[in-house]
Design an enzyme around this catalytic site. Structure first.
Site, short mmCIF file in Angstrom:
data_model
loop_
_atom_site.label_atom_id
_atom_site.label_comp_id
_atom_site.label_asym_id
_atom_site.label_seq_id
_atom_site.Cartn_x
_atom_site.Cartn_y
_atom_site.Cartn_z
CB SER A 62 -0.88 0.07 1.29
OG SER A 62 -1.68 -1.03 1.25
N1 SAH Z 1 -0.51 -4.32 3.90
C1 SAH Z 1 -0.22 -5.20 2.64
C2 SAH Z 1 -1.15 -5.04 1.45
C3 SAH Z 1 -0.79 -6.19 0.59
S1 SAH Z 1 -2.00 -6.08 -0.74
C4 SAH Z 1 1.33 -4.41 2.15
O1 SAH Z 1 0.99 -3.26 2.33
O2 SAH Z 1 2.06 -4.87 1.80
C5 SAH Z 1 -3.22 -7.28 -0.09
C6 SAH Z 1 -2.79 -8.48 0.21
O3 SAH Z 1 -3.86 -9.40 0.69
C7 SAH Z 1 -2.20 -9.17 -0.78
O4 SAH Z 1 -0.94 -9.71 -0.51
C8 SAH Z 1 -3.23 -10.52 -0.99
O5 SAH Z 1 -2.36 -11.73 -1.31
C9 SAH Z 1 -3.65 -10.56 0.44
N2 SAH Z 1 -5.00 -11.32 0.52
C10 SAH Z 1 -5.96 -11.35 -0.35
N3 SAH Z 1 -7.10 -12.11 0.03
C11 SAH Z 1 -6.63 -12.66 1.31
C12 SAH Z 1 -7.18 -13.84 1.97
N4 SAH Z 1 -8.49 -14.24 1.69
N5 SAH Z 1 -6.27 -14.17 2.92
C13 SAH Z 1 -5.03 -13.75 3.18
N6 SAH Z 1 -4.40 -12.81 2.44
C14 SAH Z 1 -5.13 -12.32 1.45
#
Ligand code: SAH
Length: 218
Positions: A62
């Protein structure tokens, strides 16, 4: 939202986020300044740009202003000794920052469903001061479906969700401690960042903060 807090280096990025009034918690700023964003993105990315960066597998880290905004909303629930769940922990950057805020008397759990991202995030966290929390067993990143939370570590003072849920996941509300707070993007096309407060008597209070755009919680 675009606040354009780009820095030419990491310290400048964090300082700009504070100057613009987005990173309002001194504790969050202090923890953030110890976790260089560069360690959590591919070498070709622009780590000190105030924008999301692609980290592979359809995921993005993000934007720093979103991390800062969420940290500021959660800061009172991230005091040393508290417990925090980071759902969709992705790069692991925010998990490391959350870990440093609750510290070695607290407990930090990141949940991510892509195995490669779990492995990479653990490697990156190890290169930061939050690595020692991992060694002490106070911070962990779990491979699991984040919609279900992580019961073993519940209840949590703070829950951060880094991907947009179509509807508020009941398990996460359940795993929030009375007196605790969750910050979660909710929606499909149009998404809102929602603050979910569980009052001491168990009552749930929801407040829409701002319109946002996150990758979906699958
Ligand atoms: N806060 C993180 C956001 C990553 S983007 C950062 O800043 O790095 C959102 C993440 O959610 C992705 O890595 C995706 O793989 C994960 N995600 C999506 N659905 C999910 C689920 N059901 N369970 C666990 N992770 C999930």
């Amino acid at each position: 939202m675009s606040w354009h807090c780009h820095g030419t280096n990491y310290a400048e990025l964090v300082s700009n986020l504070q100057k613009r009034g987005i990173l309002t918690s001194p504790e969050a700023a202090s923890a953030m300044s110890k976790v260089d964003r560069k360690l959590f993105v591919p070498p070709t990315a622009l780590p000190y740009n105030d924008s999301p960066q692609v980290i592979g597998f359809g995921a993005t880290i993000s934007a720093p202003h979103m991390h800062s905004y969420c940290l500021s909303l959660l800061a009172d629930y991230l005091k040393p000794g508290m417990s925090v769940l980071d759902v969709g922990s992705g790069s692991g950057y925010l998990t490391a920052v959350l870990g440093l805020m609750v510290g070695e008397t607290g407990r930090t759990v990141g949940v991510e469903h892509i195995p490669e991202l779990v492995d990479r995030s653990i490697d990156a966290i190890k290169q930061t001061p939050a690595g020692s929390l991992m060694d002490m067993g106070r911070l962990e990143v779990i491979l699991a479906d984040g919609k279900l939370g992580y019961k073993e570590g519940a209840p949590y003072n703070a829950i951060h969700v880094g991907a947009a849920a179509a509807v508020l996941p009941a398990a996460l509300v359940e795993q929030l401690k009375p007196g605790g707070r969750m910050v979660i993007p909710v929606g499909t096309m149009a998404q809102d960042l929602v603050i979910v407060d569980k009052l001491l008597d168990g009552t749930i209070k929801k407040k829409i903060e701002i319109g946002v755009r996150y990758v979906p919680l699958i």
